[in-house]
Scaffold this motif. Structure first.
Motif, PDB file in Angstrom:
ATOM      1  N   HIS A 162       0.840  -1.191   0.000  1.00  0.00           N
ATOM      2  CA  HIS A 162       0.000   0.000   0.000  1.00  0.00           C
ATOM      3  C   HIS A 162       0.881   1.249   0.000  1.00  0.00           C
ATOM      4  N   ALA A 163       0.639   2.123  -0.941  1.00  0.00           N
ATOM      5  CA  ALA A 163       1.329   3.414  -0.994  1.00  0.00           C
ATOM      6  C   ALA A 163       0.249   4.490  -1.092  1.00  0.00           C
ATOM      7  N   PRO A 164      -0.478   4.746   0.009  1.00  0.00           N
ATOM      8  CA  PRO A 164      -1.687   5.579  -0.062  1.00  0.00           C
ATOM      9  C   PRO A 164      -1.435   7.045  -0.383  1.00  0.00           C
ATOM     10  N   LEU A 165      -0.182   7.487  -0.292  1.00  0.00           N
ATOM     11  CA  LEU A 165       0.127   8.887  -0.576  1.00  0.00           C
ATOM     12  C   LEU A 165       0.694   9.083  -1.977  1.00  0.00           C
ATOM     13  N   GLN A 166       0.728   8.013  -2.740  1.00  0.00           N
ATOM     14  CA  GLN A 166       1.443   7.994  -4.018  1.00  0.00           C
ATOM     15  C   GLN A 166       1.121   9.188  -4.905  1.00  0.00           C
ATOM     16  N   HIS A 167      -0.137   9.546  -4.992  1.00  0.00           N
ATOM     17  CA  HIS A 167      -0.544  10.590  -5.929  1.00  0.00           C
ATOM     18  C   HIS A 167      -1.024  11.861  -5.221  1.00  0.00           C
ATOM     19  N   MET A 168      -0.612  12.038  -3.983  1.00  0.00           N
ATOM     20  CA  MET A 168      -0.974  13.247  -3.239  1.00  0.00           C
ATOM     21  C   MET A 168       0.118  14.299  -3.365  1.00  0.00           C
ATOM     22  N   THR A 169      -0.290  15.558  -3.340  1.00  0.00           N
ATOM     23  CA  THR A 169       0.679  16.633  -3.183  1.00  0.00           C
ATOM     24  C   THR A 169       1.048  16.728  -1.706  1.00  0.00           C
ATOM     25  N   LYS A 170       2.110  17.476  -1.406  1.00  0.00           N
ATOM     26  CA  LYS A 170       2.475  17.648  -0.001  1.00  0.00           C
ATOM     27  C   LYS A 170       1.358  18.362   0.757  1.00  0.00           C
ATOM     28  N   ALA A 171       0.686  19.301   0.100  1.00  0.00           N
ATOM     29  CA  ALA A 171      -0.449  19.970   0.739  1.00  0.00           C
ATOM     30  C   ALA A 171      -1.562  18.974   1.052  1.00  0.00           C
ATOM     31  N   ALA A 214       2.038  25.651   3.759  1.00  0.00           N
ATOM     32  CA  ALA A 214       1.586  26.932   3.218  1.00  0.00           C
ATOM     33  C   ALA A 214       0.448  26.730   2.218  1.00  0.00           C
ATOM     34  N   GLU A 215       0.613  25.761   1.312  1.00  0.00           N
ATOM     35  CA  GLU A 215      -0.412  25.535   0.295  1.00  0.00           C
ATOM     36  C   GLU A 215      -1.679  24.929   0.887  1.00  0.00           C
ATOM     37  N   ALA A 216      -1.524  24.198   1.992  1.00  0.00           N
ATOM     38  CA  ALA A 216      -2.701  23.631   2.661  1.00  0.00           C
ATOM     39  C   ALA A 216      -3.444  24.679   3.476  1.00  0.00           C
ATOM     40  N   GLY A 217      -2.784  25.814   3.713  1.00  0.00           N
ATOM     41  CA  GLY A 217      -3.401  26.859   4.510  1.00  0.00           C
ATOM     42  C   GLY A 217      -3.516  26.492   5.974  1.00  0.00           C
ATOM     43  N   LEU A 218      -2.584  25.649   6.453  1.00  0.00           N
ATOM     44  CA  LEU A 218      -2.610  25.203   7.847  1.00  0.00           C
ATOM     45  C   LEU A 218      -1.329  25.633   8.542  1.00  0.00           C
ATOM     46  N   PRO A 219      -1.382  25.872   9.864  1.00  0.00           N
ATOM     47  CA  PRO A 219      -0.191  26.302  10.578  1.00  0.00           C
ATOM     48  C   PRO A 219       0.900  25.233  10.565  1.00  0.00           C
ATOM     49  N   ASP A 220       2.124  25.666  10.344  1.00  0.00           N
ATOM     50  CA  ASP A 220       3.280  24.770  10.309  1.00  0.00           C
ATOM     51  C   ASP A 220       3.911  24.746  11.705  1.00  0.00           C
ATOM     52  N   PRO A 221       3.900  23.595  12.376  1.00  0.00           N
ATOM     53  CA  PRO A 221       4.446  23.512  13.724  1.00  0.00           C
ATOM     54  C   PRO A 221       5.972  23.355  13.766  1.00  0.00           C
ATOM     55  N   THR A 222       6.608  23.368  12.594  1.00  0.00           N
ATOM     56  CA  THR A 222       8.026  23.063  12.483  1.00  0.00           C
ATOM     57  C   THR A 222       8.903  24.277  12.824  1.00  0.00           C
ATOM     58  N   ALA A 223       9.952  24.039  13.592  1.00  0.00           N
ATOM     59  CA  ALA A 223      10.955  25.092  13.856  1.00  0.00           C
ATOM     60  C   ALA A 223      12.054  24.967  12.800  1.00  0.00           C
ATOM     61  N   TYR A 224      12.248  26.032  12.007  1.00  0.00           N
ATOM     62  CA  TYR A 224      13.264  26.052  10.959  1.00  0.00           C
ATOM     63  C   TYR A 224      14.390  27.032  11.372  1.00  0.00           C
TER      64      TYR A 224
END
Length: 228
Positions: A162-171, A214-224
């Motif tokens: 199973h590769a359920p994310l195969q055709h998804m964008t990162k968003a 950013a493209e999903a319009g959701l807050p990014d919890p990641t510290a860069y």
């Protein structure tokens, strides 16, 4: 009532593998989580893999040592600098030779030993770095190999990859994580961790992760550590 089946889920500690494993759980499988300690540069991801396996309620989590740094050939297992200039054309030096083939082979071995017939891997062929072992053709070919290479397959109990994310964008993947109620902040994506245990912000994986939120319009919890 028949007990739920097991599925072996490859858990790297990254967002994609976390969502893939969570989809296996949502489908009703009992999770056998497999992470590979391949002496990677971004070893902080193993701590993330442990967090993810615990958060998803994995029945068992195996962290298997396999020193791919002994072979070299990748910026993730050697002293080659991790590119920071953005996602480019061609296969980047962060490609680890035959990594997903090796990892799926190990997952297949555990699945057959455990009586499981389902394997989950979080590969993606849209917003990714261009690795050949993330493509749909690879997944299809490996499923056929699994049928030919195992006692279970030969005896008529084939495996499903199973590769359920195969055709998804990162968003799409970010949105799926939110739908599943996952804490994306416990996952790790960076290829070259910055001091202080934060994402560098400049490697391909960081750029794809940041863009996905950013493209999903959701807050990014990641510290860069840096902005591109």
């Amino acid at each position: 009532m028949t007990a739920p089946s097991h599925a072996v889920v490859l858990v790297s500690g990254g967002l994609d593998s976390m969502v893939s494993a969570a989809l296996a759980r949502e489908a009703g499988y009992r999770l056998l989580a497999l992470s590979i300690d391949y002496n990677q540069r971004h070893r902080v991801e193993l701590a993330a893999a442990r967090r993810v396996a615990t958060a998803l309620g994995a029945e068992r989590h195996v962290v298997l040592p396999l020193d791919l740094a002994a072979f070299g050939g990748s910026a993730l297992t050697g002293d080659v600098p991790v590119p920071k200039g953005g996602v480019g054309e061609g296969i980047p030096v962060t490609y680890v030779p035959a990594r997903n083939t090796i990892f799926l082979g190990l997952a297949l071995g555990w699945a057959e030993a455990a009586g499981a017939r389902d394997l989950y891997i979080g590969v993606n062929a849209l917003d990714y770095s261009g690795y050949p072992d993330c493509r749909p053709e690879f997944i299809t070919a490996f499923e056929r190999l699994a049928e030919l290479a195992t006692k279970a397959g030969v005896e008529g109990a084939p495996f499903r990859i199973h590769a359920p994310l195969q055709h998804m964008t990162k968003a799409d993947i970010v949105r799926e994580a939110a739908r599943l109620g996952l804490d994306a902040g416990i996952s790790w994506s960076c290829y070259d961790p910055a001091p202080g245990g934060v994402h560098c912000g400049l490697c391909d994986s960081c750029r794809l992760r940041r863009r996905g939120f950013a493209e999903a319009g959701l807050p990014d919890p990641t510290a860069y550590a840096a902005a591109p």
